[in-house]
Structure formats: structure tokens, C-alpha cells
Design a protein around this motif. Structure first.
Motif, PDB file in Angstrom:
ATOM      1  N   ALA A 173       0.787  -1.293   0.044  1.00 43.49           N
ATOM      2  CA  ALA A 173       0.039  -0.064   0.011  1.00 43.49           C
ATOM      3  C   ALA A 173       0.690   1.341   0.055  1.00 43.49           C
ATOM      4  O   ALA A 173       0.408   2.174  -0.474  1.00 43.49           O
ATOM      5  N   LEU A 174       2.026   1.138   0.612  1.00 44.64           N
ATOM      6  CA  LEU A 174       3.111   2.402   0.688  1.00 44.64           C
ATOM      7  C   LEU A 174       3.634   2.719  -0.867  1.00 44.64           C
ATOM      8  O   LEU A 174       4.256   3.684  -0.893  1.00 44.64           O
ATOM      9  N   TRP A 178       5.629   6.130  -1.925  1.00 43.58           N
ATOM     10  CA  TRP A 178       7.231   5.774  -1.875  1.00 43.58           C
ATOM     11  C   TRP A 178       7.784   6.380  -3.353  1.00 43.58           C
ATOM     12  O   TRP A 178       8.726   6.750  -3.273  1.00 43.58           O
ATOM     13  N   GLY A 179       6.928   5.913  -4.345  1.00 39.88           N
ATOM     14  CA  GLY A 179       7.738   6.068  -5.827  1.00 39.88           C
ATOM     15  C   GLY A 179       7.555   7.539  -6.109  1.00 39.88           C
ATOM     16  O   GLY A 179       8.165   7.959  -6.960  1.00 39.88           O
ATOM     17  N   ARG A 180       6.664   8.257  -5.500  1.00 43.82           N
ATOM     18  CA  ARG A 180       6.626   9.618  -5.703  1.00 43.82           C
ATOM     19  C   ARG A 180       7.510  10.511  -4.904  1.00 43.82           C
ATOM     20  O   ARG A 180       7.641  11.610  -5.112  1.00 43.82           O
ATOM     21  N   ARG A 183      14.659  10.582  -5.518  1.00 44.18           N
ATOM     22  CA  ARG A 183      15.928  10.471  -4.795  1.00 44.18           C
ATOM     23  C   ARG A 183      16.536  11.673  -4.517  1.00 44.18           C
ATOM     24  O   ARG A 183      16.286  12.781  -5.294  1.00 44.18           O
ATOM     25  N   GLY A 184      16.990  11.906  -3.335  1.00 35.89           N
ATOM     26  CA  GLY A 184      17.314  13.299  -2.794  1.00 35.89           C
ATOM     27  C   GLY A 184      16.436  14.123  -2.044  1.00 35.89           C
ATOM     28  O   GLY A 184      16.805  15.170  -1.624  1.00 35.89           O
ATOM     29  N   ASP A 185      15.152  13.701  -2.152  1.00 34.71           N
ATOM     30  CA  ASP A 185      14.112  14.453  -1.302  1.00 34.71           C
ATOM     31  C   ASP A 185      14.378  14.239  -0.014  1.00 34.71           C
ATOM     32  O   ASP A 185      15.121  13.302   0.568  1.00 34.71           O
ATOM     33  N   GLN A 204      14.367   1.658   4.441  1.00 34.54           N
ATOM     34  CA  GLN A 204      14.449   1.355   2.908  1.00 34.54           C
ATOM     35  C   GLN A 204      14.460   2.619   2.206  1.00 34.54           C
ATOM     36  O   GLN A 204      15.201   2.966   1.166  1.00 34.54           O
ATOM     37  N   LEU A 205      13.890   3.616   2.722  1.00 31.95           N
ATOM     38  CA  LEU A 205      13.606   4.998   2.095  1.00 31.95           C
ATOM     39  C   LEU A 205      15.068   5.478   2.058  1.00 31.95           C
ATOM     40  O   LEU A 205      15.612   6.187   1.256  1.00 31.95           O
TER      41      LEU A 205
END
Length: 296
Positions: A173-174, A178-180, A183-185, A204-205
Motif C-alpha cells: 500500500a505504501l 514511496w514512488g512519488r 531520490r534526494g528528497d 528502505q527510504l
């Protein structure tokens, strides 16, 4: 002085936020002019709004022509492509509804919501885009990062209408949310972080190239275990309970709690995640300074 009606931030807290900055360790460099330590100003920016002058604003931001007409200080806020994109990830599971026995109206979630508002206000003042991810029994809700007064209203509305319940969502569900998160955010994750699955998601993030800051919100009862009688202790998400005597359990509980807290800190540090703990009976000033002040 208390906050104005409808404003969750007191004047003193707003004054503190004016001195703080979101400072990612690594500038993303995908937009704008790169990592910075000041709010938007200067030419070439799109005017967004006027707002009342606040302690910490630079005098050169004051619109002196407007002052001449109104005899009040206002500063100009502008919008631009943001070099920093931040997300507030807020735990909205049932355990966030927990409150101290001595202050039953002061829930863990209310403290987390205040911290979320503070993070957005810091981003707003320095002109950086900020979004919101809510994770709880209702699933995952996401507000795309943005800047300006409309974004502030969207995030406040999202925070006001949510109520903690249920368990941490399953990883499947996440995944879309997570795809939004690019990288670098910068991700500021606020919760109690008792759930191993939730902690693993933060790890993991971070391993996937997102910079993660974790703020752990804990109750004073969890810190002090002040219970002086026999009672039933209930886990709010699973419903599991333990019947025990407070004074008998206290020493073992405090030792286990301290050991678990050290283990969590080590796990997050190994993934490069900064961690700070906010107690429900303490003002947020120290945690905010620690994470976003000059010495952060």
C-alpha cells in the motif's frame, strides 16, 4: 502569548521557526539555484503574497512603499523552482492517539501534528516545496509538494481532518507513495516508531537515496512509568493486554524501554537517519533547534 484563533503556532514558536532552516546534507541540484540557507528574495522571482513582518525577517524584505501607505510592516514572499523538496511523513496509526494519564487531552498525535506544521512553516518561509504523507489504518494519503499560501491551506486541512486509527499500512500500500518521493528528497518522518515494519520503511527510504530525519514522539508515561497501582495495559493497535502491578513492573519496564530506544537509535543511525525524541510534556523548541538550527 497564545496562538491566534485558528493558528496552531504561538507567536513565540513562529519567532523560533524564523531562525530555522531545512538543510539537507546533500543538495539535490535538480532545480533552482541549489542548496541555500535563506528565504526567497531578489529579482527574477514570481510574487506570491504579502504577509506581516515577523521577528527574524530581514529588513530588506520589507516593502517600504506599502509601509508608507499603511504605516505597518509587510514583507514580500516570492515563489520559484525549489532546490529542496521536503515531505512530512506522519504516522496516523492508533498508537498515536495515546495520551498521558495526567493530561488525557494531550495526545501523541496532536504533538506530531504540531511538529508537522512547524516543518512545513520552515519550508514555506525559505521557499521550499513541502508535501505530506499520512500513514495509518485509513491507508496512505498524499499531498504533492508545493509552495505558497494555497499549499499551506491544503496541508493544514489534511492534518485537521485526519484522526489516528488502525495499524501501519502494508508495504504494497505504501509503494505508490514511496514512488512519488524522489531520490534526494528530504523526508521528515514523525511517529512513535514502535512498529518494526514502519521503521523498516524508513530504513528502505534512506537506503534508496532519500534523506530521512525521524522525530519520535513519546509520552511522559512511557518515559517515567508513574503507575502506582495494578492495572491492565493495552496495546492500542493489536488489542493485546497485560495485567500487572505498576510498582513491580517499573524497573524492568524502564530497563527494557531504554534498551529498545538504544537499539532503535543504532538501527536508524546505521542507515544514515538522524533521530530526535519529542516528549508530549515538553515544548518542541529543543527538538526543532537540534534538527534545523544553525548547529544541526
Amino acid at each position: 502569548m497564545p496562538a491566534a484563533a485558528g493558528d496552531p503556532l504561538s507567536p513565540a514558536l513562529r519567532s523560533l521557526l524564523a531562525t530555522l532552516r531545512l538543510r539537507p546534507r546533500h543538495a539535490p541540484g535538480r532545480q533552482g539555484i541549489g542548496h541555500h540557507a535563506s528565504r526567497n528574495r531578489g529579482s527574477g522571482l514570481e510574487f506570491a503574497q504579502y504577509r506581516a513582518y515577523e521577528s527574524g525577517d530581514e529588513p530588506r524584505q520589507i516593502d517600504w512603499k506599502l509601509y508608507a501607505r499603511s504605516d505597518r510592516f509587510f514583507v514580500r514572499e516570492a515563489e520559484r523552482d525549489s532546490p529542496v523538496r521536503a515531505w512530512v511523513l506522519l504516522d496516523t496509526t492508533a498508537s498515536m492517539a495515546q495520551a498521558d494519564e495526567a493530561a488525557p487531552t494531550r495526545r501523541r498525535f496532536d504533538v506530531g501534528r504540531l511538529l508537522a506544521t512547524c516543518v512545513y512553516e520552515i519550508a514555506q518561509r525559505q521557499g521550499d516545496a513541502c508535501g505530506l504523507v499520512l500513514c495509518g489504518g485509513a491507508g496512505v494519503a498524499l499531498e504533492t509538494p508545493g509552495i505558497g499560501p494555497r499549499q499551506r491551506d491544503r496541508l493544514r486541512h489534511a492534518l485537521d481532518r485526519v484522526d489516528p486509527r488502525g495499524e501501519w499500512p502494508h508495504a504494497t500500500a505504501l509503494a505508490p507513495a514511496w514512488g512519488r518521493i524522489a531520490r534526494g528528497d528530504l523526508v521528515v518522518a514523525i511517529g512513535d516508531w514502535f512498529d518494526d515494519a514502519a521503521v523498516e520503511q524508513l530504513v528502505q527510504l534512506a537506503r534508496a537515496g532519500r534523506e530521512v530525519i525521524a522525530i519520535r514522539v513519546l509520552t511522559a508515561d512511557e518515559r517515567d512509568f508513574p503507575f502506582a497501582d495494578g492495572r491492565r495495559f493495552v496495546e492500542p493497535e493489536s488489542g493485546e493486554s497485560l495485567l500487572g502491578d505498576g510498582p513491580v513492573l517499573r524497573a524492568d519496564y524502564l530497563a527494557r524501554f531504554e534498551a529498545a530506544s538504544r537499539a532503535l537509535a543504532a538501527r536508524l543511525a546505521a542507515a544514515g537517519i538522524r533521530l530526535a525524541t519529542q516528549w508530549t510534556d515538553a515544548p518542541p523548541d529543543a527538538v526543532l533547534r537540534n534538527l534545523f538550527g544553525e548547529r544541526a
